[in-house]
Design a protein around this motif. Structure first.
Motif, PDB file in Angstrom:
ATOM      1  N   GLY B  73      73.828 107.217  17.527  1.00 20.14           N
ATOM      2  CA  GLY B  73      72.441 107.645  17.388  1.00 20.14           C
ATOM      3  C   GLY B  73      72.275 108.715  16.322  1.00 20.14           C
ATOM      4  O   GLY B  73      71.165 108.972  15.851  1.00 20.14           O
ATOM      5  N   SER B  74      73.386 109.323  15.924  1.00 18.79           N
ATOM      6  CA  SER B  74      73.334 110.364  14.897  1.00 18.79           C
ATOM      7  C   SER B  74      74.111 109.916  13.649  1.00 18.79           C
ATOM      8  O   SER B  74      73.676 110.094  12.526  1.00 18.79           O
ATOM      9  CB  SER B  74      73.908 111.661  15.481  1.00 18.79           C
ATOM     10  N   SER B  75      75.279 109.330  13.883  1.00 22.30           N
ATOM     11  CA  SER B  75      76.055 108.732  12.795  1.00 22.30           C
ATOM     12  C   SER B  75      76.215 107.239  13.055  1.00 22.30           C
ATOM     13  O   SER B  75      76.207 106.791  14.200  1.00 22.30           O
ATOM     14  CB  SER B  75      77.449 109.369  12.700  1.00 22.30           C
ATOM     15  N   PHE B  76      76.345 106.502  11.964  1.00 24.38           N
ATOM     16  CA  PHE B  76      76.590 105.056  12.037  1.00 24.38           C
ATOM     17  C   PHE B  76      77.871 104.786  11.271  1.00 24.38           C
ATOM     18  O   PHE B  76      78.102 105.393  10.216  1.00 24.38           O
ATOM     19  CB  PHE B  76      75.425 104.298  11.394  1.00 24.38           C
ATOM     20  N   THR B  77      78.726 103.927  11.781  1.00 22.48           N
ATOM     21  CA  THR B  77      79.899 103.513  11.012  1.00 22.48           C
ATOM     22  C   THR B  77      80.063 102.003  11.112  1.00 22.48           C
ATOM     23  O   THR B  77      79.605 101.376  12.072  1.00 22.48           O
ATOM     24  CB  THR B  77      81.216 104.143  11.529  1.00 22.48           C
ATOM     25  N   SER B 102      77.745 106.665   7.882  1.00 27.38           N
ATOM     26  CA  SER B 102      76.376 106.876   7.404  1.00 27.38           C
ATOM     27  C   SER B 102      75.636 107.860   8.299  1.00 27.38           C
ATOM     28  O   SER B 102      75.959 108.014   9.479  1.00 27.38           O
ATOM     29  CB  SER B 102      75.592 105.559   7.396  1.00 27.38           C
ATOM     30  N   ASP B 103      74.634 108.466   7.703  1.00 25.92           N
ATOM     31  CA  ASP B 103      73.734 109.348   8.430  1.00 25.92           C
ATOM     32  C   ASP B 103      72.569 108.515   8.966  1.00 25.92           C
ATOM     33  O   ASP B 103      71.833 107.908   8.191  1.00 25.92           O
ATOM     34  CB  ASP B 103      73.240 110.428   7.458  1.00 25.92           C
ATOM     35  N   VAL B 104      72.407 108.496  10.268  1.00 21.24           N
ATOM     36  CA  VAL B 104      71.376 107.641  10.868  1.00 21.24           C
ATOM     37  C   VAL B 104      69.962 108.073  10.455  1.00 21.24           C
ATOM     38  O   VAL B 104      69.093 107.239  10.238  1.00 21.24           O
ATOM     39  CB  VAL B 104      71.514 107.626  12.414  1.00 21.24           C
ATOM     40  N   ASN B 105      69.756 109.374  10.314  1.00 14.18           N
ATOM     41  CA  ASN B 105      68.413 109.864   9.995  1.00 14.18           C
ATOM     42  C   ASN B 105      67.896 109.399   8.639  1.00 14.18           C
ATOM     43  O   ASN B 105      66.711 109.156   8.471  1.00 14.18           O
ATOM     44  CB  ASN B 105      68.366 111.392  10.041  1.00 14.18           C
ATOM     45  N   PRO B 109      74.714 106.099   3.338  1.00 13.33           N
ATOM     46  CA  PRO B 109      76.156 106.264   3.539  1.00 13.33           C
ATOM     47  C   PRO B 109      76.569 107.654   3.052  1.00 13.33           C
ATOM     48  O   PRO B 109      76.019 108.150   2.058  1.00 13.33           O
ATOM     49  CB  PRO B 109      76.788 105.185   2.653  1.00 13.33           C
ATOM     50  N   ILE B 110      77.492 108.295   3.761  1.00 12.23           N
ATOM     51  CA  ILE B 110      77.965 109.608   3.298  1.00 12.23           C
ATOM     52  C   ILE B 110      79.469 109.626   3.050  1.00 12.23           C
ATOM     53  O   ILE B 110      80.000 110.605   2.561  1.00 12.23           O
ATOM     54  CB  ILE B 110      77.569 110.738   4.294  1.00 12.23           C
ATOM     55  N   LEU B 111      80.142 108.525   3.372  1.00 13.93           N
ATOM     56  CA  LEU B 111      81.581 108.433   3.096  1.00 13.93           C
ATOM     57  C   LEU B 111      81.992 106.972   3.043  1.00 13.93           C
ATOM     58  O   LEU B 111      81.638 106.187   3.927  1.00 13.93           O
ATOM     59  CB  LEU B 111      82.376 109.146   4.209  1.00 13.93           C
ATOM     60  N   LEU B 313      86.493 108.041  11.134  1.00  9.22           N
ATOM     61  CA  LEU B 313      85.687 108.343   9.943  1.00  9.22           C
ATOM     62  C   LEU B 313      85.026 109.722  10.070  1.00  9.22           C
ATOM     63  O   LEU B 313      84.937 110.475   9.098  1.00  9.22           O
ATOM     64  CB  LEU B 313      84.643 107.252   9.722  1.00  9.22           C
ATOM     65  N   ARG B 314      84.597 110.039  11.273  1.00  9.37           N
ATOM     66  CA  ARG B 314      83.983 111.343  11.523  1.00  9.37           C
ATOM     67  C   ARG B 314      85.019 112.462  11.315  1.00  9.37           C
ATOM     68  O   ARG B 314      84.735 113.486  10.680  1.00  9.37           O
ATOM     69  CB  ARG B 314      83.453 111.357  12.961  1.00  9.37           C
TER      70      ARG B 314
END
Lengths: 364, 364
Positions: B73-77, B102-105, B109-111, B313-314
């Protein structure tokens, strides 16, 4: 000493935004879309071959992240795409995308590419390819209602593939029209900025609607649409987002990419679920009629489908064969001995003084 | 002139194989796995939060390509992973993987990271984290049957997290054992190469099976397993591939990551679909018992789950905050005006003399 880490086989061609823009500019935007349209048409001819699994969607309060995979049994692709309407408030894009092309036989990715720009190109190429079969013969004029990010690509694709010479622009935001006029000036089209939808549609054989309004909107009223036009309706592309008066849909013949998806995402979500529509690949293969006469209203209710992304990645990959400065990234591990993944660490310990920061190279 | 193309916000951190190995080596393989195990344990505690949609799988004659998405709900992978057994014949890996955080908001993608190496680390970290709850107290000795790519990671994770001091190795291929002995020498473990499964198991409180045999195999016979052991069975991980005699499963208590997946892919595919198993997150949260007594046989039927990749990933992303030479790639388009995607091309035309081949930079 000989390194146990052999990366040469694992280097993955990578097309970033900058390289994409460079490549398309070198080829020419219009020529690129023509080539792309040919690939899309080829793949539509092979339609029954494709895996048409539904996309995976992760919904949140702010938007959606989707993975759109498909395969023809020889190549596999997926596209990552998000949709976050509020992003623009913080200077981010509503929609961004990237994708991967893989070889089915080995399972290895063979191309990683940005797809924000590439999707814009494939969307326009698809519309124009479809219009080749559906628009009135000798169409010269397209009305373009909605002058956002997709509009210039549509105009140039229709010029290149259909041969239109005039585009009549209208947007509720005059700044959007002004931007489109500026971008399209000097591109071989007569560009006419209009003050109303009615003015834009006047004399157009083709009407493209690509608005961004996130609701059941009525961009085209029934009374505005004359017999014989082709409507390229691509802005109604998700649940709750439509552009056409339902009566227009009932007057015309409707063509979609993939019926199960169009029923949910397209303008036809307004209609009964048994209202007849034609999957467009059948027209290309001669299994269903396209335009039947000069009075018919044809409607392409396009929402974008994974097969078009597949075609786009395949086309891009083939284009790269003529390019000699493609970046490669070491996304895939390739130890000399597959059973010795741990050997990467042993090797690293043996080579402490070497520079091991990220591996990026160019191939030619 | 000021460029219309602002890439600074769109640069995506990229961890390739080389940088992954470098980072893990700098931190230390064992310490990295300990940190990773903590993240996995934290995420297992939040288990009900996670989207547990089934993976997408594209099957072909030669293998399978899978996309494994999840979100809290906060991060997606998602992880891309293939399985192609015949690849080794042409010098390619059977399994390769990469993934995206990825950032859900924002949906951005962030990485982007390689995950062939990272998956090996997370698999071992998961096994050891689970064994913290299930293995007999003061376990000192692990038997390792199957000495392939995963074996060294398992040995070091159990040393770091469980405190074992002895590993007894066996593989049907002596060369695999020889490789593992070589890699594990000098790592603070007593390493014993064994000539049979029986010899390997002798005196072990923990038995790890991680064999590659693609069939219903019986790596552990019922008669070989004494009361009180913990079995870490991670090689039986796809339909048609199992490692344990069904009677062992019936004698012991079985713990799985996610029951619906384990029923299809795990060793428990041999059992009736209503045979009781415990989802392991319940043990961490105290909702279900772990090891109850010294005589109990506990079995972790691990197949790998998307939440573990999410944790990995986190964890990796958080590790990168202390690293100052991470590569970035321009995977995401970021025009100044989101409605002016076409502006990329206009800008390119205005800057013909600049060098526009791929954009890669480092941040610090």
């Amino acid at each position: 000493m000989k390194s146990a880490v052999e990366l040469k086989n694992s280097a993955l061609p990578f097309v970033g935004v900058d390289q994409m823009v460079d490549l398309v500019t070198t080829v020419g935007v219009e020529k690129f879309m023509r080539g792309l349209a040919n690939y899309i048409e080829e793949d539509f001819k092979r339609w029954p071959l494709f895996d048409k699994s539904p996309r995976y969607a992760s919904h949140s309060q702010e938007g959606v992240i989707e993975l759109m995979p498909t395969s023809d049994g020889s190549s596999f692709t997926f596209k990552y795409v998000n949709g976050h309407p509020k992003n623009t408030k913080v200077g981010l894009q509503t929609v961004t995308a990237f994708g991967v092309l893989s070889d089915v036989n080995s399972g290895y990715p063979i191309l990683l590419s940005e797809m924000t720009v590439l999707t814009a190109l494939r969307t326009a190429a698809t519309s124009a390819m479809v219009a080749k079969y559906l628009a009135p013969e000798d169409s010269t004029t397209m009305a373009m209602i909605g002058n956002g990010a997709q509009s210039e690509f549509q105009a140039l694709a229709f010029k290149e593939i259909i041969g239109i010479n005039t585009v009549r622009l209208y947007d509720i935001d005059p700044a959007a029209t002004e931007k489109a006029v500026k971008n399209l000036t000097g591109k071989g089209l007569e560009i006419i900025a209009c003050k109303s939808r009615e003015e834009a549609i006047n004399g157009a054989q083709i009407i493209t609607t690509c608005t961004a309004d996130k609701r059941y909107a009525t961009i085209l009223e029934d009374s505005m649409v004359s017999a014989g036009v082709h409507i390229n309706a691509i802005g109604g592309d998700c649940p709750g987002k439509t552009e056409l008066d339902g009566n227009i849909l009932k007057r015309g013949d409707i063509f979609v990419e993939y019926e199960p998806q169009a029923r949910i995402e397209g303008d036809i979500q307004q209609l009964d679920s048994d209202h007849p529509v034609t999957e467009f690949w059948q027209v290309i293969l001669g299994k269903a009629p396209g335009r039947k006469n000069r009075e018919q209203i044809t409607i392409f209710d396009g929402v974008g489908f994974s097969v078009e992304d597949f075609s786009a990645l395949r086309f891009l990959y083939d284009q790269l064969k003529a390019v000699n400065n493609i970046l490669e990234i070491d996304l895939i591990a390739q130890p000399n001995d597959p059973r010795n993944l741990f050997g990467f660490f042993e090797d690293k310990a043996d080579n402490k003084n070497e520079n091991f920061c990220g591996n990026v190279s160019q191939f030619g």
